[in-house]
Enzyme design. Structure first.
Site, mmCIF file in Angstrom:
data_model
loop_
_atom_site.group_PDB
_atom_site.id
_atom_site.type_symbol
_atom_site.label_atom_id
_atom_site.label_comp_id
_atom_site.label_asym_id
_atom_site.label_seq_id
_atom_site.Cartn_x
_atom_site.Cartn_y
_atom_site.Cartn_z
ATOM 1 N N ASP B 494 11.373 3.476 -6.171
ATOM 2 C CA ASP B 494 10.536 2.870 -7.202
ATOM 3 C C ASP B 494 11.102 3.261 -8.555
ATOM 4 O OD1 ASP B 494 8.781 1.564 -5.692
ATOM 5 O OD2 ASP B 494 7.063 2.873 -6.060
ATOM 6 N N ASP B 583 3.283 0.558 1.897
ATOM 7 C CA ASP B 583 3.830 1.769 2.502
ATOM 8 C C ASP B 583 3.301 1.956 3.915
ATOM 9 O OD1 ASP B 583 5.539 3.097 0.612
ATOM 10 O OD2 ASP B 583 3.770 3.270 -0.661
#
Lengths: 649, 670
Positions: B494, B583
């Protein structure tokens, strides 16, 4: 025997010193002996050879001399081959019966020449190929000359070429044998059928240079018609050499579905593209033709080019390799074909001993490099199963009892097995052993051998085994319990505490054992290690070469042998758990001098070199990681950690 | 004179000895069996004129290829080439239309319909579809459900009947393929029909009961053989099977014996199943129990026999040689037993444990026939995780998948691609790019720009190529199989992730040892919440974990393909709506494939303090995200996550030795 030899040696030396009279006597005696010898030889062997020549199984004979059998015109014709035959319905397995080696026995009928009533031969007596085929069978393990022991019968009537076959008469001849039969069909295709020619030419018109249509040569002068050439328009090509230049070779349907073209194609290392609906590729029962060929439905013939183009280059190379392997292993010679056929029948009759898909299909390079992990199923055994601790001991009773007491504190311990390796001394009385919460069993061994530690005892009921020495008292209960938890996640590996490394010594050009502080690990010591009990079976019964005896004789390196074995069979590295580096007890003083340490290192290095040469490779895998509890040395309250008591060296 | 006589005597003696020896020797030769002189079996004679024999097709005599061309059988007995029109199937693979069924649907059929409709094969219009599915219904005997309107002689039709509903008018079916449970070998058309397993009435739609095998090798003391009983259930003979062979003929002294009620799974190493028809149900039970099926001349086709190599999981023997089979079972080496046992479990889990798996396997088989050369290789069907989870659209070469390195003797490529997802704030992660580019294993950096703000025109100079890709502003976009990814390994990041170069290096080395798993730095753990009666998860640091965050994790690029192509659309939409769900979804997916937990590697404390809290609103996930794990579990039909209690550290991690000895010393910074 001895006496006569001696005599023979001395004989020539004696003769010159003798008188003439004596010499004559000697000579006559010798000739009597010689005559006797010859007579005996004649008596022994001559009549025998006459007998067997009448039986037609003598070594050297001519095909022309085989007995002639006249078939009356009204001799029975067997029923048509039953198309619905299955192995279960038409094959008499009772004949194969019990066979400890799981091998079928094949009998070959002796060669006879069949003629019809007019004396015209029914077929060629035997062709060269069929003779090769029968020779191959007779040289193989399957052959028997005892008709009562055989379960498969091969007629000696040549049925290879259907074109020259007189079906009815051959069938009559076969009926005389009245036995299960097998035919080998082989035929060869030369010309392209007009029905396909159009399609193929259209294909070439579109794709030009990359497609070559080969056909029968029609423009050659009469009499030179040769199987060795093929033509495209007016160009002549050598056949089958021209195939070697192509990547894909199309195999079309011919008059017979058995394609000689296919074997030409395989021979040339070209990937066959089979455009023949309902053509059963040879040995398709066991060979995976998808890996070596492209099958295109006849309907989609016009799309062949785009289908082939969509195949990635890597897959094409793979197919070429596979096609070459099939050719070499199963089609190269009549012998290879015969043996493959018998193996298939053998696999059907003894399915539990059949060759596997990989054994049939993987080329040797793949077989050599691949590892089939015996514990391939991803499975985390339940914690409730626990582990069995095996303590190998000789006579250090006091230390042994301490180990037992320590190990019994581990929550997941379910049984403790003491292997008493001392034949001269009895283990202590039952009342003297420490009282622990799990069953404790003592096994006495017949011989003081290191390999007793890795014997698959019936007493081991859990899958997880903890091998532990009788002086390992420094491991905490947390360390052992954590080791077991790690093993559950990696049940196919050796899970141990101190790690060791093998290194390549460039100066000496051999392997070296390393126990220093390294960043890498390739072995764990089995002074305390968890592993699957199946590896005990492998160590005891499947250890390659003489390693097991070698270890017992040297009284060293059993742990290195175990590391080699597990890494070789699973292809995976060990798991070192916790920081521990040595099994040295804190109270023990440094009694082992430096020199002792060095000889130890030399011995261990020797072991690695010895084992690597026996395995033929270095199976050990080097990794740079070890397993710690999730929160090991994290900034986290110690009392909340699952395994707080871990971390000493 | 004396000496002469003595010599002649001696000579005569030795001569007679020689004679005796000569006479006796051949006899001895006969008496010693199998010795080197023993007469070899007289084989096929070596003809003196073998070289002169004619070839079976002499070159002069050309077998003219006859003009009468044999034709493929058409009509009566269909085969794939003759009765299926492949041209209707586009490049997109198999598209299936299900004929609407008139009348009430049974629960079982509703489940089949639901599983097809949510799959990637489903097509809403019969014109797009290349396979038309017709559900054969359970109707009162003698009646058959009417054929649908666009029947077209059954061409490109599959008649699917999970339960044996004998519709007598088989002739109606024309050119349709038949997929039915345990067809008899007499009516089954290999390569055209599909053999299904005989499922029990209450077979679950999704997920399904896992295999019963708890350990790899058989427990000592477990009976060798269990026998399928006529009326269902199993009977185990004692541990000594020689006491009683089958047939029930040896009523006396059978040893300890137990009868298990119907429905109970057998507990034995081998399960003997007689060949006649109703025993197909026993077959599936044995498979689930990890009991190796021993079939004696079955009269029915084994399920999915077209693709599954049953010799790896079952023993099919001839019923005429029962004693031989029994002996073979008793003497079977442990290695083979181990392999067979594990294979039964793998097959059960991969293809049989739920209705959905059975239906998808059927369609996958037909798709493989359409694909031809680019179908699943046999290895993909017959080793974990199975063909439903190893898609040929990714590659037909097994070495491209993360599962077969050992079998092929190959290794994952030694480099990785970093995939950095830049979301809403749109800050270019310059520091992260430098840290990742510093790794010697890094092959390329891909920035997936998913922010509303336009990406900056200039990017820092790096040692490895850096590519900026325009994303679709969706979270699930990061798991699309981008063409630009050139390596097996992906480091998913990220924009706000924080890593050091040595952390990246070490984690990548660990991943190379476990290429099928996810290797990550930050972890979550799932748990069963008794109070709420639902699943929950926590980001609290704990002694266990079951998920790693994809904001910093290594995994194989194949999981991108799997994520995009196999997950139901509903789950992917869910992930787009709640970012933390993505996730969880990725972790569910990898765990469902590997059946193993992910791997955690050490992560510097300094990052934890520097970065913003993981989940907005503190350590506990918001209710919406909490709900997400339950919806995922419902979507999968079970909870695939597995917990682990270990972390992989460098060998000398935090050991009291000189830092100079340590390769990854910067991992230990306080």
């Amino acid at each position: 025997m001895c006496a006569s030899v001696k005599y023979n040696i001395r004989g020539p030396a004696l003769i010159p010193r003798m008188k003439t009279k004596h010499r004559i006597y000697y000579v006559s005696l010798f000739s009597i002996v010689l005559l006797g010898l010859i007579a005996t030889g004649m008596f022994q062997f001559w009549p025998h050879s006459i007998e067997s020549s009448s039986d037609w199984s003598v070594e050297k004979r001519s095909v022309r001399d085989v007995p002639v059998v006249r078939l009356p015109a009204d001799s029975p014709v067997p029923e048509r081959g039953d198309l619905s035959c299955r192995m279960h319905t038409c094959f008499d397995v009772y004949r194969c019966g019990f066979n400890p080696k799981n091998k079928i026995k094949v009998y070959i009928y002796s060669l006879k020449k069949y003629v019809d009533e007019l004396g015209v031969p029914v077929s060629n007596t035997i062709s060269r190929e069929y003779n090769e085929l029968l020779t191959a069978i007779s040289d193989s393990d399957y052959y028997t000359d005892d008709i009562s022991r055989a379960c498969l019968f091969v007629p000696s009537i040549d049925v290879l070429n259907q074109n020259t076959l007189r079906i009815k008469e051959t069938a009559q001849a076969l009926a005389q044998l009245s036995s299960p039969r097998r035919y080998f069909l082989l035929s060869s295709q030369m010309a392209i059928h007009p029905e396909y020619r159009e399609d193929l030419e259209a294909l070439q018109a579109r794709h030009g240079e990359s497609v070559l249509v080969l056909d029968k040569c029609s423009n050659l002068s009469e009499g030179v018609r040769s199987v060795r050439t093929r033509c495209h328009k007016h160009q002549v090509f050598d056949y089958p050499q021209v195939l070697q230049e192509a990547t894909f070779c199309v195999v079309l349907r011919g008059a017979r579905l058995g394609q000689a073209v296919l074997s030409d194609v395989l021979h040339a290392g070209c990937v066959p593209v089979v455009i023949a609906d309902s053509y059963v590729l040879p040995f398709s029962e066991v060979l995976d033709w998808k890996r070596a060929s492209v099958v295109v439905p006849e309907e989609k013939m016009s799309e062949v080019y785009s289908i082939l183009q969509s195949i990635p280059q890597r897959q094409i190379e793979e197919m070429q390799r596979q096609a070459r392997w099939f050719w070499e292993a199963y089609f190269q010679s009549i012998k290879a074909i015969a043996l493959a056929t018998l193996q298939i029948i053998n696999d059907r009759i003894y399915p539990y001993a059949a060759l596997s898909y990989e054994e049939w299909n993987d080329p040797p390079t793949v077989k050599w490099g691949s590892v089939s992990n015996p514990l391939f199923l991803p499975l985390i055994p339940p914690q409730s199963q626990g582990f069995t601790a095996i303590v190998l001991t000789y006579d250090r009773v006091e230390s042994l009892f301490r180990v037992i007491t320590e190990v019994s504190k581990v929550p997941s311990l379910s049984k403790l097995l003491v292997v008493w390796n001392n034949q001269n001394k009895n283990p202590p009385e039952e009342s003297l052993w420490p009282k622990i919460r799990v069953p404790l069993k003592v096994v006495r061994t017949a011989e003081n051998k290191l390999s007793n530690r890795f014997f698959p005892y019936d007493e081991i009921e859990t899958e997880a085994v903890l091998a532990i020495d009788d002086d390992i008292i420094m491991l905490t209960s947390d360390e052992l319990q954590f080791g077991y938890e790690v093993w559950r996640e990696f049940p196919d590996r050796l899970v141990g505490y101190p790690g060791r490394l093998h290194l390549w010594d460039h100066e000496m050009n051999k392997w070296k054992y390393e126990s220093e502080w390294t960043n890498e690990v390739s072995m764990v010591l089995t002074g305390a290690a968890f592993y699957h009990k199946y590896f005990n079976y492998l160590y005891t019964y499947k250890m390659p070469g003489d390693i097991k005896n070698w270890v017992d004789a040297h009284m060293n390196c059993e742990d290195i042998a175990m590391n080699f074995l597990v890494a070789n069979v699973t292809g995976k590295a060990v798991i070192k758990v916790t920081p521990r580096k040595k099994f040295k007890c804190p109270e023990c003083t440094a009694i082992d001098g430096l020199s002792l340490d060095q000889t130890h290192m030399v011995e261990r290095s020797e072991c690695i070199n010895k084992f690597a040469s026996v395995f033929g490779t270095m199976p050990l895998k080097v990794v740079e990681h070890r397993a710690d509890p999730v929160l090991y040395k994290d900034d986290f309250p110690e009392k909340l950690k699952s395994f707080p008591n871990i971390g000493s060296l | 004179m004396q000496s002469w006589r003595r010599k002649s005597l001696w000579l005569a003696l030795s001569a007679s000895w020689l004679l005796v020896l000569l006479r006796v020797f051949p006899l001895l030769r006969l008496a010693v069996p199998g010795g080197p002189w023993a007469s070899a079996p007289q084989g096929w004679p070596r003809w003196l004129d073998a070289e002169l024999l004619q070839s079976f097709s002499p070159p002069g005599e050309l077998p003219e290829d006859a003009l009468q061309l044999p034709h493929a059988p058409r009509g009566g007995s269909c085969n794939w080439e003759a009765c299926f029109d492949v041209s209707k199937c586009g490049a997109g693979g198999l598209k299936v239309f299900v004929h609407p069924v008139a009348g009430p649907l049974s629960a079982a059929h509703r489940r089949i319909l639901a599983s097809i409709e949510s799959s990637r094969y489903h097509s809403a219009s019969p014109d797009e579809a290349c396979l038309l599915l017709f559900l054969s219904l359970e109707v009162p005997a003698g009646e058959c459900s009417p054929l649908p309107q666009q029947w077209n002689g059954g061409r490109n039709h599959l008649v699917l009947g999970l339960h044996p509903a004998p519709c007598p008018q088989n002739f109606q079916l024309g050119q349709a393929m038949v997929a039915k449970a345990s067809p008899t070998v007499d009516t089954f058309r290999p390569g055209f029909d599909v053999a299904l397993p005989l499922l029990p009435e209450a077979h679950p739609l999704r997920g399904g009961a896992p295999g019963q095998l708890r350990q790899h090798s058989p427990h000592p003391g477990v009976p060798l053989l269990a026998l399928a009983e006529e009326r269902g259930g199993w009977r185990t003979a004692g541990t000594d099977p020689s006491v009683c062979p089958w047939d029930g003929r040896c009523e006396q002294d059978r040893g300890p014996e137990k009868t298990h009620p119907e429905g109970a799974l057998p507990n034995a190493t081998f399960c003997l199943i007689p060949g006649h028809h109703p025993d197909a149900l026993h077959f599936l039970q044995a498979l689930q129990a990890g009991c190796i099926p021993v079939l004696l001349s079955p009269r029915w086709e084994l399920p999915f026999s077209e693709v599954i190599d049953w010799t790896k999981a079952a023993i099919v023997a001839d019923k005429r040689l029962p004693l031989q089979v029994l002996a073979a079972l008793q003497e079977m080496p442990p290695t083979r037993v181990l392999a067979l046992r594990q294979q039964t479990q793998f097959l059960w889990d991969a293809y049989f444990s739920s209705v959905e798996k059975v239906v998808h396997t059927t369609l996958e088989i037909i798709q493989d026939r359409i694909f031809g050369a680019s179908a699943h290789p046999s290895l993909l069907w017959n080793s974990p995780p199975g063909a439903l989870l190893a898609l040929p659209i990714f590659s037909t070469s097994p070495s491209d998948f993360p599962f077969y390195y050992l079998q092929l003797g190959s290794h994952p490529v030694g480099r990785f691609s970093a995939l950095i997802w830049v979301g809403a704030p749109g800050q270019p992660p310059l520091k992260l790019i430098q840290a990742v580019a510093g790794s010697q294993h890094c092959a390329q950096i891909l920035v997936l720009w998913s922010s509303e703000k336009p990406p900056p025109p200039r990017w820092p100079e790096t040692a490895v190529p850096l590519t900026v890709m325009d994303g679709q502003r969706k979270v699930s976009d990061r798991f699309v199989p981008h063409r630009a990814i050139s390596t097996d390994a992906i480091l998913s990041l990220d924009a706000h992730s924080s890593l050091t170069t040595s952390e990246v290096d070490f984690a990548f080395l660990v991943w190379q040892s476990f290429p099928e798993r996810m290797v990550g730095f930050l972890t979550w753990n799932h748990f069963w919440d008794e109070a709420q009666g639902s699943w929950g998860y926590t980001a609290e640091r704990a002694n266990e974990f079951s998920m790693v965050l994809t904001s910093a994790a290594f995994y194989h690029r194949y999981y991108h393909t799997l994520f995009t192509h196999t997950l139901p659309k509903a789950l992917r939409t869910l992930a787009d709506e709640a970012p933390t769900c993505v996730d969880i979804l990725m972790n569910f997916l990898v765990a469902a494939v590997t059946k193993l937990p992910p791997i955690k590697v050490p992560y510097g404390k300094q990052h934890l303090e520097a970065r913003p809290p993981l989940v907005p609103g503190g350590r506990e996930p918001p209710p919406a995200a909490r709900d997400c794990i339950n919806q995922m579990a419902a979507g999968f039909g079970y909870m695939p996550l597995v917990s682990s209690r270990l972390r992989l550290d460098p060998v000398l991690f935090k050991d009291p030795v000189s830092v100079l000895r340590k390769k990854y010393r910067s991992l230990e910074k306080p």
